[in-house]
Design a protein around this motif. Structure first.
Motif, PDB file in Angstrom:
ATOM      1  N   THR A  88       0.829  -1.350   0.077  1.00 54.60           N
ATOM      2  CA  THR A  88      -0.049  -0.168  -0.023  1.00 54.60           C
ATOM      3  C   THR A  88       0.901   1.310  -0.009  1.00 54.60           C
ATOM      4  OG1 THR A  88      -1.498  -1.053   1.465  1.00 54.60           O
ATOM      5  CG2 THR A  88      -1.947   1.136   1.050  1.00 54.60           C
ATOM      6  N   GLU A  89       0.985   1.998  -1.180  1.00 56.59           N
ATOM      7  CA  GLU A  89       1.797   3.095  -1.380  1.00 56.59           C
ATOM      8  C   GLU A  89       0.554   3.948  -0.343  1.00 56.59           C
ATOM      9  OE1 GLU A  89       2.191   4.134  -5.211  1.00 56.59           O
ATOM     10  OE2 GLU A  89       3.076   2.354  -5.575  1.00 56.59           O
ATOM     11  N   GLY A  90       1.667   4.990   0.202  1.00 54.48           N
ATOM     12  CA  GLY A  90       0.993   5.994   1.307  1.00 54.48           C
ATOM     13  C   GLY A  90       0.825   5.468   2.623  1.00 54.48           C
ATOM     14  N   THR A  91       1.159   4.213   3.010  1.00 51.80           N
ATOM     15  CA  THR A  91       1.171   3.850   4.307  1.00 51.80           C
ATOM     16  C   THR A  91       2.486   4.496   5.004  1.00 51.80           C
ATOM     17  OG1 THR A  91       0.503   1.780   3.530  1.00 51.80           O
ATOM     18  CG2 THR A  91       1.670   1.825   5.986  1.00 51.80           C
ATOM     19  N   ILE A  92       2.183   4.902   6.428  1.00 50.21           N
ATOM     20  CA  ILE A  92       3.021   5.545   7.190  1.00 50.21           C
ATOM     21  C   ILE A  92       3.562   4.513   8.194  1.00 50.21           C
ATOM     22  CG2 ILE A  92       3.461   7.273   8.900  1.00 50.21           C
ATOM     23  CD1 ILE A  92       1.420   9.191   7.145  1.00 50.21           C
ATOM     24  N   VAL A  93       4.959   4.550   8.372  1.00 46.56           N
ATOM     25  CA  VAL A  93       5.549   3.557   9.097  1.00 46.56           C
ATOM     26  C   VAL A  93       6.186   4.435  10.287  1.00 46.56           C
ATOM     27  CG1 VAL A  93       7.276   1.803   9.483  1.00 46.56           C
ATOM     28  CG2 VAL A  93       5.850   1.860   7.318  1.00 46.56           C
ATOM     29  N   CYS A  94       5.633   4.250  11.530  1.00 49.50           N
ATOM     30  CA  CYS A  94       6.335   4.746  12.537  1.00 49.50           C
ATOM     31  C   CYS A  94       7.208   3.964  13.436  1.00 49.50           C
ATOM     32  CB  CYS A  94       5.257   5.500  13.412  1.00 49.50           C
ATOM     33  SG  CYS A  94       3.933   6.272  12.709  1.00 49.50           S
ATOM     34  N   ILE A  95       8.529   4.393  13.554  1.00 47.43           N
ATOM     35  CA  ILE A  95       9.547   3.506  14.272  1.00 47.43           C
ATOM     36  C   ILE A  95      10.325   4.193  15.261  1.00 47.43           C
ATOM     37  CG2 ILE A  95      11.568   2.303  14.015  1.00 47.43           C
ATOM     38  CD1 ILE A  95      11.264   2.037  10.920  1.00 47.43           C
ATOM     39  N   GLY A  96      10.238   3.677  16.574  1.00 47.23           N
ATOM     40  CA  GLY A  96      10.697   4.480  17.777  1.00 47.23           C
ATOM     41  C   GLY A  96       9.897   5.421  18.233  1.00 47.23           C
ATOM     42  N   ASP A  97      10.424   6.573  18.795  1.00 47.94           N
ATOM     43  CA  ASP A  97       9.596   7.709  19.131  1.00 47.94           C
ATOM     44  C   ASP A  97       9.118   8.724  18.182  1.00 47.94           C
ATOM     45  OD1 ASP A  97       9.710   6.657  21.857  1.00 47.94           O
ATOM     46  OD2 ASP A  97      11.497   7.777  22.319  1.00 47.94           O
ATOM     47  N   ASP A  98      10.124   9.084  16.986  1.00 55.80           N
ATOM     48  CA  ASP A  98       9.694  10.042  16.360  1.00 55.80           C
ATOM     49  C   ASP A  98       9.646   9.821  14.850  1.00 55.80           C
ATOM     50  OD1 ASP A  98       9.992  11.898  18.401  1.00 55.80           O
ATOM     51  OD2 ASP A  98      11.936  11.693  18.656  1.00 55.80           O
ATOM     52  N   LEU A  99      10.576   8.697  14.334  1.00 58.85           N
ATOM     53  CA  LEU A  99      10.497   8.598  12.757  1.00 58.85           C
ATOM     54  C   LEU A  99       9.318   8.058  12.207  1.00 58.85           C
ATOM     55  CD1 LEU A  99      12.501   8.485  10.539  1.00 58.85           C
ATOM     56  CD2 LEU A  99      12.785   5.859  10.990  1.00 58.85           C
ATOM     57  N   LYS A 100       9.075   8.761  11.130  1.00 60.92           N
ATOM     58  CA  LYS A 100       7.866   8.291  10.298  1.00 60.92           C
ATOM     59  C   LYS A 100       8.597   8.299   8.853  1.00 60.92           C
ATOM     60  CE  LYS A 100       4.156  10.303  13.254  1.00 60.92           C
ATOM     61  NZ  LYS A 100       2.853  10.674  13.039  1.00 60.92           N
ATOM     62  N   LEU A 101       8.015   7.221   8.061  1.00 59.68           N
ATOM     63  CA  LEU A 101       8.502   7.097   6.739  1.00 59.68           C
ATOM     64  C   LEU A 101       7.026   6.668   5.948  1.00 59.68           C
ATOM     65  CD1 LEU A 101      11.234   4.033   7.482  1.00 59.68           C
ATOM     66  CD2 LEU A 101      11.370   6.572   6.990  1.00 59.68           C
ATOM     67  N   LEU A 102       6.951   7.015   4.825  1.00 58.93           N
ATOM     68  CA  LEU A 102       6.055   7.116   3.837  1.00 58.93           C
ATOM     69  C   LEU A 102       6.399   6.134   2.888  1.00 58.93           C
ATOM     70  CD1 LEU A 102       3.193   8.184   3.003  1.00 58.93           C
ATOM     71  CD2 LEU A 102       4.464   9.784   1.487  1.00 58.93           C
ATOM     72  N   ILE A 103       5.759   5.010   2.709  1.00 60.45           N
ATOM     73  CA  ILE A 103       5.875   3.772   1.787  1.00 60.45           C
ATOM     74  C   ILE A 103       5.398   4.476   0.439  1.00 60.45           C
ATOM     75  CG2 ILE A 103       5.271   1.940   0.755  1.00 60.45           C
ATOM     76  CD1 ILE A 103       6.956   1.684   3.464  1.00 60.45           C
ATOM     77  N   THR A 104       6.475   4.696  -0.535  1.00 58.49           N
ATOM     78  CA  THR A 104       6.051   5.297  -1.736  1.00 58.49           C
ATOM     79  C   THR A 104       6.354   4.201  -2.976  1.00 58.49           C
ATOM     80  OG1 THR A 104       8.629   5.361  -2.417  1.00 58.49           O
ATOM     81  CG2 THR A 104       7.818   7.394  -1.168  1.00 58.49           C
ATOM     82  N   GLN A 105       6.837   3.141  -3.013  1.00 54.21           N
ATOM     83  CA  GLN A 105       6.448   1.975  -3.946  1.00 54.21           C
ATOM     84  C   GLN A 105       7.146   0.661  -3.577  1.00 54.21           C
ATOM     85  OE1 GLN A 105       9.122   4.477  -6.647  1.00 54.21           O
ATOM     86  NE2 GLN A 105      10.130   2.598  -6.823  1.00 54.21           N
ATOM     87  N   GLU A 106       6.758  -0.343  -4.265  1.00 56.47           N
ATOM     88  CA  GLU A 106       7.498  -1.620  -4.227  1.00 56.47           C
ATOM     89  C   GLU A 106       8.801  -1.397  -4.419  1.00 56.47           C
ATOM     90  OE1 GLU A 106       6.772  -6.292  -5.802  1.00 56.47           O
ATOM     91  OE2 GLU A 106       5.610  -4.487  -6.348  1.00 56.47           O
ATOM     92  N   CYS A 107       9.805  -2.387  -3.659  1.00 51.07           N
ATOM     93  CA  CYS A 107      11.259  -2.521  -3.986  1.00 51.07           C
ATOM     94  C   CYS A 107      11.346  -3.660  -4.859  1.00 51.07           C
ATOM     95  CB  CYS A 107      12.144  -2.455  -2.726  1.00 51.07           C
ATOM     96  SG  CYS A 107      13.932  -2.501  -2.894  1.00 51.07           S
ATOM     97  N   ASP A 108      11.387  -3.427  -6.072  1.00 52.19           N
ATOM     98  CA  ASP A 108      11.407  -4.507  -7.110  1.00 52.19           C
ATOM     99  C   ASP A 108      12.738  -5.188  -6.964  1.00 52.19           C
ATOM    100  OD1 ASP A 108       8.815  -4.382  -8.386  1.00 52.19           O
ATOM    101  OD2 ASP A 108       9.452  -2.746  -9.464  1.00 52.19           O
ATOM    102  N   PRO A 109      12.757  -6.558  -6.698  1.00 53.87           N
ATOM    103  CA  PRO A 109      14.283  -7.092  -6.789  1.00 53.87           C
ATOM    104  C   PRO A 109      14.882  -6.961  -8.341  1.00 53.87           C
ATOM    105  CG  PRO A 109      12.388  -8.858  -6.973  1.00 53.87           C
ATOM    106  CD  PRO A 109      11.814  -7.512  -6.930  1.00 53.87           C
ATOM    107  N   CYS A 110      16.115  -6.820  -8.221  1.00 59.06           N
ATOM    108  CA  CYS A 110      16.981  -6.533  -9.478  1.00 59.06           C
ATOM    109  C   CYS A 110      17.729  -7.884  -9.782  1.00 59.06           C
ATOM    110  CB  CYS A 110      17.873  -5.425  -9.458  1.00 59.06           C
ATOM    111  SG  CYS A 110      19.321  -5.633  -8.154  1.00 59.06           S
ATOM    112  N   SER A 111      18.469  -7.919 -10.949  1.00 66.08           N
ATOM    113  CA  SER A 111      19.250  -8.906 -11.194  1.00 66.08           C
ATOM    114  C   SER A 111      20.396  -9.189 -10.224  1.00 66.08           C
ATOM    115  CB  SER A 111      19.946  -8.501 -12.688  1.00 66.08           C
ATOM    116  OG  SER A 111      20.623  -7.576 -12.547  1.00 66.08           O
ATOM    117  N   ARG A 112      20.928  -8.196  -9.662  1.00 66.92           N
ATOM    118  CA  ARG A 112      21.772  -8.394  -8.589  1.00 66.92           C
ATOM    119  C   ARG A 112      21.603  -9.658  -7.532  1.00 66.92           C
ATOM    120  NH1 ARG A 112      25.346  -4.440  -4.995  1.00 66.92           N
ATOM    121  NH2 ARG A 112      26.756  -6.041  -4.316  1.00 66.92           N
TER     122      ARG A 112
END
Length: 155
Positions: A88-112
């Motif tokens: 779900t793009e737009g999900t907000i992930v809160c970690i610890g007391d203050d950090l907030k991350l907004l999910i922007t997209q899937e992390c597609d696996p690469c050939s690496r």
């Protein structure tokens, strides 16, 4: 729904060595302290500042190809557990007391991933199993073991 931060990893340059750490600062302009991907380029949106992968997804992918590989080989920044944070793009992930991350997209696996182990790219492909990318929307200090909460954003 609460989860837990199980691991933190960073790398200072493309294809550079991965360093795992117990704690660090995450900023809006620079992402994870010491990680090259976090800096927002002039005019950029910072959609790839932080990468996250769920422990269950990594475990399932490596089991599917019959190997045991450390999670940081995926080159993800954060290993999380106990939450459904992807698909779900737009999900907000809160970690610890203050950090907030907004999910922007899937992390597609690469050939690496197939350089690490043949078949890993395919094993990481279904259902956002390869992880998610995020933008920092509120800075904070994080530590392995921190609680994680999920919010639904308005993006």
């Amino acid at each position: 729904m609460a989860g837990r931060l199980l691991g933190i990893a960073r790398h200072g340059r493309p294809r550079g060595p991965i360093e795992t750490v117990e704690h660090l600062h995450v900023s809006i302009d620079g992402g994870l302290d010491g990680d090259f991907r976090g800096a927002v380029k002039p005019g950029g949106k910072g959609r790839r500042q932080v990468s996250l992968i769920r422990k269950a997804d990594w475990t399932a992918a490596t089991a599917e190809i019959g190997v045991e590989i450390d999670w940081w080989a995926r080159r993800a920044n954060l290993l999380v557990d106990g939450i459904d944070l992807f698909e779900t793009e737009g999900t907000i992930v809160c970690i610890g007391d203050d950090l907030k991350l907004l999910i922007t997209q899937e992390c597609d696996p690469c050939s690496r991933m197939d350089e690490i182990s043949q078949g890993l790219k395919t094993a990481l492909t279904p259902g956002w199993r390869g992880g998610a990318l995020a933008r920092v929307i509120a800075p904070g200090d994080i530590r392995v073991g921190d609680p994680i909460e999920i919010e639904i954003g308005d993006t």
